[in-house]
Design a protein around this motif. Structure first.
Motif, PDB file in Angstrom:
ATOM      1  N   VAL A 128      27.233  50.162  49.820  1.00  0.00           N
ATOM      2  CA  VAL A 128      26.772  48.910  49.151  1.00  0.00           C
ATOM      3  C   VAL A 128      27.973  48.237  48.613  1.00  0.00           C
ATOM      4  N   LYS A 129      27.902  46.958  48.537  1.00  0.00           N
ATOM      5  CA  LYS A 129      28.998  45.880  48.131  1.00  0.00           C
ATOM      6  C   LYS A 129      28.795  45.798  46.667  1.00  0.00           C
ATOM      7  N   LEU A 130      29.960  45.857  45.784  1.00  0.00           N
ATOM      8  CA  LEU A 130      29.972  45.556  44.410  1.00  0.00           C
ATOM      9  C   LEU A 130      30.346  43.963  44.242  1.00  0.00           C
ATOM     10  N   TRP A 131      29.452  43.276  43.655  1.00  0.00           N
ATOM     11  CA  TRP A 131      29.778  41.939  43.269  1.00  0.00           C
ATOM     12  C   TRP A 131      29.446  41.480  41.710  1.00  0.00           C
ATOM     13  N   LEU A 132      30.563  40.877  41.227  1.00  0.00           N
ATOM     14  CA  LEU A 132      30.394  40.179  39.717  1.00  0.00           C
ATOM     15  C   LEU A 132      29.697  38.827  39.846  1.00  0.00           C
ATOM     16  N   PHE A 133      28.798  38.807  38.869  1.00  0.00           N
ATOM     17  CA  PHE A 133      27.745  37.473  38.835  1.00  0.00           C
ATOM     18  C   PHE A 133      27.458  37.390  37.335  1.00  0.00           C
ATOM     19  N   THR A 134      28.399  36.217  37.127  1.00  0.00           N
ATOM     20  CA  THR A 134      28.476  35.695  35.489  1.00  0.00           C
ATOM     21  C   THR A 134      28.028  34.297  35.370  1.00  0.00           C
ATOM     22  N   ASN A 135      27.549  33.811  34.002  1.00  0.00           N
ATOM     23  CA  ASN A 135      27.438  32.507  33.748  1.00  0.00           C
ATOM     24  C   ASN A 135      28.661  32.085  32.935  1.00  0.00           C
ATOM     25  N   ALA A 136      29.716  32.756  33.078  1.00  0.00           N
ATOM     26  CA  ALA A 136      30.928  32.201  32.391  1.00  0.00           C
ATOM     27  C   ALA A 136      31.691  31.541  33.562  1.00  0.00           C
ATOM     28  N   TYR A 137      32.866  30.970  33.131  1.00  0.00           N
ATOM     29  CA  TYR A 137      33.717  30.376  33.916  1.00  0.00           C
ATOM     30  C   TYR A 137      34.763  31.201  34.637  1.00  0.00           C
TER      31      TYR A 137
END
Length: 239
Positions: A116-125
């Motif tokens: 599995v690939k780890l990825w960040l996903f944010t509403n911040a800039y």
């Protein structure tokens, strides 16, 4: 970490485990959200010439209607979003609040990245997102970051379906069934599930349990991901 907002190589069938950042990779009890909300209120008051109580109300209204206070500011008041980011998110004294989290790092290191690939996903800039994961000491464990681009018009953020599509495109995953997602926001988790993602709602210990679950999975601590997704961990039962 992979380059920001760009696909991390060719699309593959490997699933992706997306993590929200704020109030997810560090606890809400760190009070970063409270500090940020106070700075947003002050920004509203100063830049819109509003009394404090009106600034607070407008901030809440925009957050509820758009998912981000900044979208309302840009849409209705022609505020420069990058100036806002500099005065609010980037001005937060995070160095005194967010510290390296060895337990979180062990959990993420135990993810089998062959599966599995780890990825960040944010509403911040991007600047805020990268700053937080660096302070947590985990910035080297993710393949990339999908963030809310304040420089674009219109601003797109979770839970808008276009933001989830952006995350899939940037992480190089084509099928919704290959997307796994952890977030503390009820709306974001519910939105992900509606699109066919496997979504996990993190409801921190001490916070009230929703009357209706946002998604199939609801956890109190990120360590419970071992129980929910044992296929992604080298040692699922490790404490």
């Amino acid at each position: 970490m992979g380059s920001q907002s760009e696909p991390n190589g060719p699309t593959t069938r490997k699933p992706v485990l997306f993590f929200d950042i704020d109030n997810c990779l560090y606890p809400r009890s760190a009070k970063v959200y409270d500090l940020m909300a106070d700075m947003i209120d002050k920004y509203f008051a100063a830049h819109l010439g509003l009394p404090e109580h009106e600034a607070v109300k407008l901030h809440r209204d925009y957050y509820r209607n758009y998912g981000l206070a900044i979208e309302g500011l840009v849409r209705h008041h022609q505020i420069d979003p990058l100036e806002y980011n500099a005065k609010v998110d980037d001005a937060l004294p995070l160095e005194g609040i967010i510290k390296p989290d060895p337990r979180l790092r062990r959990l993420l290191e135990d993810v089998d990245t062959a599966k599995v690939k780890l990825w960040l996903f944010t509403n911040a800039y991007v600047t805020h997102g990268r700053r937080v994961v660096k302070l947590l000491g985990i910035d080297d464990l993710f393949d990339g970051l999908t963030y809310c681009d304040y420089a674009q018009t219109p601003i797109i953020c979770k839970p808008h379906r276009d933001m989830f599509a952006k995350a899939m495109r940037e992480a190089g995953v084509e099928r919704a069934e290959d997307c796994y997602f952890v977030d503390d926001s009820y709306a974001n988790v519910a939105g992900a599930q509606q699109l066919g993602w496997t979504a996990v709602h993190l409801v921190e210990e001490g916070l009230p349990i929703p009357e209706t679950q946002a998604s199939q999975y609801q956890i109190r601590h990120l360590e419970q991901l071992r129980e929910i997704f044992p296929q992604f961990f080298k040692t699922p039962d490790r404490e």
